[in-house]
Design an enzyme around this catalytic site. Structure first.
Site, PDB file in Angstrom:
ATOM      1  N   ALA A   1       1.061  -1.192   0.021  1.00 16.00           N
ATOM      2  CA  ALA A   1       0.104   0.054   0.218  1.00 16.00           C
ATOM      3  C   ALA A   1       0.924   1.451  -0.095  1.00 16.00           C
ATOM      4  O   ALA A   1       0.755   2.212  -0.741  1.00 16.00           O
ATOM      5  CB  ALA A   1      -1.054  -0.076   1.404  1.00 16.00           C
TER       6      ALA A   1
ATOM      7  N   CYS B   1      -0.093  -7.388  -7.613  1.00 14.66           N
ATOM      8  CA  CYS B   1      -0.267  -7.092  -6.334  1.00 14.66           C
ATOM      9  C   CYS B   1      -1.005  -5.942  -5.865  1.00 14.66           C
ATOM     10  O   CYS B   1      -1.819  -5.816  -4.961  1.00 14.66           O
ATOM     11  CB  CYS B   1       1.218  -7.223  -5.683  1.00 14.66           C
ATOM     12  SG  CYS B   1       1.597  -8.754  -5.787  1.00 14.66           S
TER      13      CYS B   1
ATOM     14  N   LYS C   1      -4.680  -5.261  -5.909  1.00 17.13           N
ATOM     15  CA  LYS C   1      -5.332  -6.513  -5.170  1.00 17.13           C
ATOM     16  C   LYS C   1      -5.173  -6.083  -3.681  1.00 17.13           C
ATOM     17  O   LYS C   1      -6.184  -6.191  -2.768  1.00 17.13           O
ATOM     18  CB  LYS C   1      -4.881  -7.831  -5.562  1.00 17.13           C
ATOM     19  CG  LYS C   1      -5.095  -9.069  -4.933  1.00 17.13           C
ATOM     20  CD  LYS C   1      -4.483 -10.025  -5.436  1.00 17.13           C
ATOM     21  CE  LYS C   1      -3.042 -10.249  -5.303  1.00 17.13           C
ATOM     22  NZ  LYS C   1      -2.646 -11.034  -4.001  1.00 17.13           N
TER      23      LYS C   1
ATOM     24  N   LYS D   1       5.658  -3.930 -16.362  1.00 17.44           N
ATOM     25  CA  LYS D   1       6.808  -3.193 -16.047  1.00 17.44           C
ATOM     26  C   LYS D   1       7.990  -3.904 -17.108  1.00 17.44           C
ATOM     27  O   LYS D   1       7.698  -4.882 -17.670  1.00 17.44           O
ATOM     28  CB  LYS D   1       7.078  -3.053 -14.713  1.00 17.44           C
ATOM     29  CG  LYS D   1       7.784  -4.575 -14.195  1.00 17.44           C
ATOM     30  CD  LYS D   1       7.991  -4.599 -12.574  1.00 17.44           C
ATOM     31  CE  LYS D   1       9.271  -4.093 -12.146  1.00 17.44           C
ATOM     32  NZ  LYS D   1       9.738  -4.526 -11.033  1.00 17.44           N
TER      33      LYS D   1
ATOM     34  N   ARG E   1      -0.421  -8.918 -16.053  1.00 21.33           N
ATOM     35  CA  ARG E   1      -1.383  -8.760 -14.997  1.00 21.33           C
ATOM     36  C   ARG E   1      -1.665  -7.474 -14.588  1.00 21.33           C
ATOM     37  O   ARG E   1      -0.589  -6.710 -14.099  1.00 21.33           O
ATOM     38  CB  ARG E   1      -1.420  -9.788 -13.783  1.00 21.33           C
ATOM     39  CG  ARG E   1      -1.490 -11.295 -14.246  1.00 21.33           C
ATOM     40  CD  ARG E   1      -1.171 -11.948 -12.989  1.00 21.33           C
ATOM     41  NE  ARG E   1       0.078 -12.045 -12.537  1.00 21.33           N
ATOM     42  CZ  ARG E   1       0.457 -12.941 -11.669  1.00 21.33           C
ATOM     43  NH1 ARG E   1      -0.192 -13.630 -10.877  1.00 21.33           N
ATOM     44  NH2 ARG E   1       1.958 -12.838 -11.378  1.00 21.33           N
TER      45      ARG E   1
END
Ligand code: UDX
Ligand code: UDX
Length: 460
Positions: A223, A274, A277, A337, A344
């Site tokens: 985060a 990641c 999600k 990247k 994804r």
């Protein structure tokens, strides 16, 4: 050769595969078996064309595969043989029912726990590698505690590797985090895992903590990282309005030691399996506890990312005479990247879909991710071509949109590229990797992220 112990891992994905390969490479005294329900994946892990592209991975796998590293679909045998079982299955955002679009779908985690329960022939240490909501270990424990014969200790050992630099991150981690219950058995299990990592990671970098802190630290790390990107991307929009340069701003604020200079690169938006999600997972947990303000705070990080992706396409439409219909656009990069074949949540998915909605004709160039790009765009209406050759992609194209920071895009001959394109020619550099002044001098109209555009159009 006899091994000290066998370690198994359920899930041979982008995390499980590279992580276990490095453990096997650094710990020849352990036998490592990586299992997966996906037969095709396992076949590829056993072939010359691995299912995951990571710099340095091929070499490591070649070195240890068949010696102490094995890939297999025989989940039962692996569970029986191993004393330590990592669980690295996917935990995608739930697409149904309660918590739809926010909560993580824990069914694969649960089914892995049930498989362990079913096939176990002795006490086992179960290691959560997958990113999970706080208190997931408790859920696993609930399944496993059904056993009357055996004792299962659950550890949390989140993986912090970033794709594209996975091998380096695994070989030289900033820290390895191992959470356990603070009972004598929990601490004993934790020590076993510490012993494995201590084969190559300095002891002071192996951090132990209580299991809930460990689980939350993984969500919090992602985060925080994503929040930095959304912060810089939010400022990039302002830069474009006021004539400031986001790269200068990043540099200036990053020189403050307390802020630091990493992860401040403005872009077309973050992707990867990641960030989104895990933040949605965090948001869902906060909401569950009635912490609505905290939930809203973190949700904004995802919303700004969506805004950044949409803004990129809106800008293209506006600058290219308000229509993209029948215009040819070369999309440079589809991976989320550089240095990975993973697509994804790549910003490219959103951007290309929007370009197709505008009836643009898209050609995607990517050195590693075309196979995944084709899967992502399956069934999407419109004309999409795929090539590894940027010169082919730009023939008669009106614009280039740079979406991934692959080195190859920096190294091509833009004079030649310009000569192949329709005029006026546009470059939208969603990664700020190209030499914008040079492109402008060649004749391109150049639109970086977070900087004033360089255009040849005269104001009337
Ligand atoms: C996954 C999670 O997405 C992430 O949250 C976590 O931090 C690490 O594990 P990744 O390795 O990138 O990340 O996922 P993916 O590449 O999808 O690999 C998961 C693998 O588990 C797949 O190969 C899948 O076939 C396998 N799997 C899934 C099983 O073997 N058994 C199952 O029951 C479900
Ligand atoms: C991330 C975390 O970095 C890693 O610790 C965790 O284990 C998994 O999630 P990953 O998603 O593989 O790793 O790659 P990362 O390098 O974090 O990049 C994520 C996205 O952010 C990419 O789309 C990248 O291009 C973008 N990004 C990154 C930026 O736009 N700007 C930056 O400054 C850095």
């Amino acid at each position: 050769m006899s091994f000290k112990e066998t370690i198994a891992c359920i899930g041979a994905g982008y995390v499980g595969g590279p992580t276990m390969s490095v453990i096997a490479y650094k710990c020849p005294q352990y036998k490592v078996i990586v299992v997966d329900i996906n037969e095709e994946r396992i076949r590829r892990w056993n072939s010359d064309l691995l299912p995951v592209y990571e710099p340095g991975l091929d070499e490591i796998v070649k070195e240890v595969r068949g010696k102490n590293l094995f890939f297999s679909t025989d989940i039962e045998a692996a569970i029986k043989e191993a004393n330590i079982i990592f669980v690295s299955v996917n935990t995608p955002t739930k697409e149904y029912g309660e918590g739809k679009g926010m909560a993580p779908d824990l069914r694969y985690l649960e089914s892995s726990a049930r498989q362990i329960l079913k096939y176990a022939n002795g006490d086992k240490i179960v290691v959560e590698k997958s990113t999970v909501p706080v208190r997931a270990a408790e859920e696993i424990k609930r399944v496993l505690s059904v056993s009357e014969k055996y004792h299962f200790e659950v550890l949390s050992n989140p993986e912090f590797l970033a794709e594209g630099s996975a091998i380096n991150d695994l070989l030289f981690p900033d820290r390895v985090l191992i959470g356990s219950e603070e009972t004598p058995q929990g601490i004993k299990a934790r020590e076993k895992l510490v012993e494995i990592y201590a084969n190559w990671v300095p002891r002071e970098k192996i951090i132990t903590s209580n299991i809930w802190s460990s689980e939350l630290s993984k969500l919090a790390s992602n985060a925080f990282l994503a929040q930095r990107i959304s912060s810089i991307n939010a400022l990039s929009a302002l830069c474009e309005k006021v004539g400031a340069d986001i790269e200068e701003v990043s540099k200036n604020i990053g020189l403050d030691n307390r802020i630091g200079n990493k992860f401040l690169k403005a872009s077309v938006g973050f992707g990867g399996s990641c960030f989104k999600k895990d933040i949605l997972n965090l948001v869902y947990i906060c909401k569950t506890y009635g912490l609505n303000e905290v939930a809203d705070y973190w949700l904004k990080v995802v919303e700004i990312n969506e805004y950044q992706k949409n803004r990129f396409v809106t800008n293209m439409i506006r600058e290219m005479l308000s229509t993209l219909a029948d215009k040819k656009i070369a999309v440079f990069g589809f991976a989320f990247k550089a240095n990975t074949n993973d697509t994804r949540e790549s910003a490219a998915i959103t951007v290309v879909k929007k370009l197709l909605e505008e009836k643009a004709i898209v050609t995607i160039v990517d050195p590693k991710a075309l196979e995944n790009a084709k899967k992502d765009l399956e069934g999407v209406k419109g004309i999409v071509n795929y090539t590894e050759d940027p010169y082919e992609a730009v023939k008669d194209a009106d614009a280039i949109a740079v979406l991934t920071e692959w080195d190859v895009f920096k190294q091509i001959d833009y004079e030649k590229i310009y000569s192949l394109m329709r005029k006026p020619s546009f470059v939208f550099d969603g990664r700020n990797i190209l030499d914008h002044k040079l492109l402008y001098s060649i004749g391109f109209n150049v639109y970086p992220i977070g900087k004033p555009p360089l255009t040849h159009f005269k104001k009337i």
